[in-house]
Design a protein around this motif. Structure first.
Motif, mmCIF file in Angstrom:
data_model
loop_
_atom_site.group_PDB
_atom_site.id
_atom_site.type_symbol
_atom_site.label_atom_id
_atom_site.label_comp_id
_atom_site.label_asym_id
_atom_site.label_seq_id
_atom_site.Cartn_x
_atom_site.Cartn_y
_atom_site.Cartn_z
ATOM 1 N N SER A 212 -75.521 79.016 13.651
ATOM 2 C CA SER A 212 -74.513 79.110 14.705
ATOM 3 C C SER A 212 -73.815 77.774 14.915
ATOM 4 C CB SER A 212 -75.165 79.580 16.013
ATOM 5 O OG SER A 212 -75.750 80.854 15.868
ATOM 6 N N TRP A 213 -74.587 76.672 14.881
ATOM 7 C CA TRP A 213 -73.999 75.345 15.066
ATOM 8 C C TRP A 213 -72.980 75.047 13.971
ATOM 9 C CZ3 TRP A 213 -73.554 70.681 12.539
ATOM 10 C CH2 TRP A 213 -73.195 69.575 13.340
ATOM 11 N N HIS A 214 -73.311 75.366 12.744
ATOM 12 C CA HIS A 214 -72.396 75.089 11.635
ATOM 13 C C HIS A 214 -71.172 76.006 11.671
ATOM 14 C CE1 HIS A 214 -74.611 72.032 9.376
ATOM 15 N NE2 HIS A 214 -75.714 72.665 9.736
ATOM 16 N N ALA A 215 -71.359 77.249 12.096
ATOM 17 C CA ALA A 215 -70.239 78.194 12.156
ATOM 18 C C ALA A 215 -69.414 78.044 13.431
ATOM 19 C CB ALA A 215 -70.764 79.620 12.060
ATOM 20 N N ARG A 216 -69.979 77.332 14.407
ATOM 21 C CA ARG A 216 -69.342 77.152 15.723
ATOM 22 C C ARG A 216 -69.150 78.476 16.452
ATOM 23 N NH1 ARG A 216 -68.023 71.921 16.189
ATOM 24 N NH2 ARG A 216 -66.856 72.295 18.118
ATOM 25 N N ARG A 217 -70.035 79.398 16.202
ATOM 26 C CA ARG A 217 -70.074 80.676 16.900
ATOM 27 C C ARG A 217 -71.482 81.244 16.794
ATOM 28 N NH1 ARG A 217 -70.098 84.955 13.327
ATOM 29 N NH2 ARG A 217 -69.562 84.409 11.170
ATOM 30 N N ILE A 237 -78.126 81.607 22.610
ATOM 31 C CA ILE A 237 -77.427 81.817 23.873
ATOM 32 C C ILE A 237 -76.075 81.109 23.794
ATOM 33 C CG2 ILE A 237 -77.509 81.403 26.361
ATOM 34 C CD1 ILE A 237 -80.603 81.399 26.083
ATOM 35 N N PRO A 238 -74.969 81.807 24.029
ATOM 36 C CA PRO A 238 -73.649 81.186 23.833
ATOM 37 C C PRO A 238 -73.448 79.893 24.618
ATOM 38 C CG PRO A 238 -73.432 83.564 24.083
ATOM 39 C CD PRO A 238 -74.867 83.238 24.367
ATOM 40 N N GLU A 239 -73.884 79.853 25.872
ATOM 41 C CA GLU A 239 -73.699 78.649 26.681
ATOM 42 C C GLU A 239 -74.464 77.462 26.112
ATOM 43 O OE1 GLU A 239 -73.574 82.179 29.609
ATOM 44 O OE2 GLU A 239 -74.573 81.642 27.724
ATOM 45 N N VAL A 240 -75.630 77.728 25.563
ATOM 46 C CA VAL A 240 -76.439 76.654 24.983
ATOM 47 C C VAL A 240 -75.810 76.165 23.679
ATOM 48 C CG1 VAL A 240 -78.741 75.979 24.223
ATOM 49 C CG2 VAL A 240 -78.482 77.672 26.049
ATOM 50 N N LEU A 241 -75.317 77.093 22.873
ATOM 51 C CA LEU A 241 -74.630 76.686 21.654
ATOM 52 C C LEU A 241 -73.429 75.807 21.981
ATOM 53 C CD1 LEU A 241 -74.107 76.754 18.622
ATOM 54 C CD2 LEU A 241 -72.871 78.909 18.974
ATOM 55 N N ALA A 242 -72.688 76.149 23.021
ATOM 56 C CA ALA A 242 -71.538 75.330 23.406
ATOM 57 C C ALA A 242 -71.963 73.905 23.734
ATOM 58 C CB ALA A 242 -70.818 75.970 24.595
ATOM 59 N N ASP A 243 -73.080 73.758 24.434
ATOM 60 C CA ASP A 243 -73.601 72.420 24.723
ATOM 61 C C ASP A 243 -74.040 71.717 23.445
ATOM 62 O OD1 ASP A 243 -73.214 72.689 27.462
ATOM 63 O OD2 ASP A 243 -75.248 73.439 27.822
ATOM 64 N N LEU A 244 -74.704 72.448 22.562
ATOM 65 C CA LEU A 244 -75.234 71.851 21.341
ATOM 66 C C LEU A 244 -74.114 71.344 20.433
ATOM 67 C CD1 LEU A 244 -78.050 71.413 19.990
ATOM 68 C CD2 LEU A 244 -77.549 73.442 18.621
ATOM 69 N N LEU A 245 -73.001 72.031 20.429
ATOM 70 C CA LEU A 245 -71.873 71.588 19.614
ATOM 71 C C LEU A 245 -71.369 70.217 20.045
ATOM 72 C CD1 LEU A 245 -69.924 74.952 19.297
ATOM 73 C CD2 LEU A 245 -71.119 73.741 17.463
ATOM 74 N N ASP A 250 -75.846 66.853 13.869
ATOM 75 C CA ASP A 250 -76.130 67.663 12.683
ATOM 76 C C ASP A 250 -77.277 68.606 13.013
ATOM 77 O OD1 ASP A 250 -75.926 68.648 10.124
ATOM 78 O OD2 ASP A 250 -76.734 66.871 9.123
ATOM 79 N N ALA A 251 -77.365 69.683 12.241
ATOM 80 C CA ALA A 251 -78.475 70.620 12.334
ATOM 81 C C ALA A 251 -78.874 70.998 10.919
ATOM 82 C CB ALA A 251 -78.082 71.858 13.132
#
Length: 317
Positions: A212-217, A237-245, A250-251
């Protein structure tokens, strides 16, 4: 840094709320690992506390808030460590806690949840199935649903680790186990502002958040296949991915043999018994030594709740 849900002022204030037993955990350079790994390695030991994981930092904030508002009960889904932490923090404040977990979670974690006084409900599926059941219980009983990584307390509690690293630095990079994202977003929110590269590490057999981090979704997976149960989620979780971006540089994904090798190295060269999730940082160095050569890297040893028989089988002890 662009906006995230995490607030530095609240993170600093969290230190005054969290029981000191979870704060200022050992941080030391482990020279014995360096000839093997080819870089300077410091260990942030988040297992030196009553629940043997970093999760107590966040649950202290959750439980303090519940008690302060006069709420008396909460429910969470857990792979094992969050449930222990919430049970420990709630017990100190007279709160009732229900933990929903997979019946396939490590027995040592489940036994400890019960020993700490929480009500334990087991489901036949995995962590994401447990999360669905916890949502249903919260709705039925009208109680607080504690969602790891989505709830800011869990992220900002973990972020206090970042404050301690920033005070002790500088470091070139920090390697963070990536599961739901509380640890990675919390630590990253703090240390990235100090020039430290934030590298998240996840098992190849549980890659949803990394993909998800690499795809940004958000990308979900149908199943997981890893010994690192503490980070084995399927549904970011979408909100957490937004923070992680915003908070991660890197991931990366690592293979199961590297995780086992990391556990063995931590045992043989640092005298540490760790669960698989806590060895992900060492696994990342083993798989890409050129990336870290000549650098000073911190790896966060995030948990040591492991079944003894499984551990012996993994490392050959």
């Amino acid at each position: 840094m662009p906006e995230t849900r995490l607030d530095l002022a609240r993170i600093r204030a969290a230190r005054r709320v969290i029981d000191p037993v979870f704060l200022d955990t050992p941080l030391y350079r482990c020279e014995a690992l360096e000839p093997v790994l080819g870089c300077a390695v410091s260990i942030k030991l988040e297992t030196a506390n009553p629940i043997r994981s970093f999760k107590g930092r966040g649950t202290e904030l959750v439980a303090s808030g519940l008690a302060g508002r006069g709420e008396r009960a909460a429910v969470c889904a857990s792979a094992g460590n969050l449930g222990q932490a919430l049970a420990w923090s709630a017990r100190r404040r007279g709160l009732d806690v229900t933990v929903v977990a997979s019946r396939f979670a490590p027995a040592a974690k489940l036994e400890r949840i019960r020993a700490l006084g929480a009500r334990l409900e087991l489901v036949d599926g995995d962590f994401d199935d447990a999360r669905e059941r916890a949502v249903a219980i919260a709705r039925r009983d009208g109680i607080r649903l504690v969602e790891d990584s989505l709830d800011l307390e869990t992220c900002e509690g973990a972020a206090t680790i970042g404050l301690e690293l920033a005070d002790a630095g500088p470091f070139d990079a920090v390697l963070v186990a990536l599961g739901g994202g509380a640890l990675a977003t919390g630590v990253g929110r703090v240390v990235r502002e100090h020039g430290t590269e934030v590298i998240c590490v996840q098992p190849l057999g549980a890659p949803a958040m990394t993909r998800s981090w690499h795809a940004r979704r958000v990308i979900t997976t149908e199943s997981t296949d890893t010994i690192a149960d503490g980070v084995a989620g399927r549904c970011p979780i979408p909100e957490v991915l937004a923070d992680l971006l915003v908070t991660a540089d890197d991931a990366v994904l690592v293979r199961e043999p590297s995780i086992v090798a990391g556990m063995r190295l931590l045992f043989e060269h640092a005298g540490l018994v760790v669960e698989p999730s806590a060895a992900l940082g060492i696994a990342a160095i083993l798989e890409d030594p050129d990336r870290f050569a000549g650098r000073h890297v911190v790896t966060i040893v995030c948990g040591s709740n492991v079944d003894a028989d499984a551990y012996r089988g993994w490392i050959g002890a």
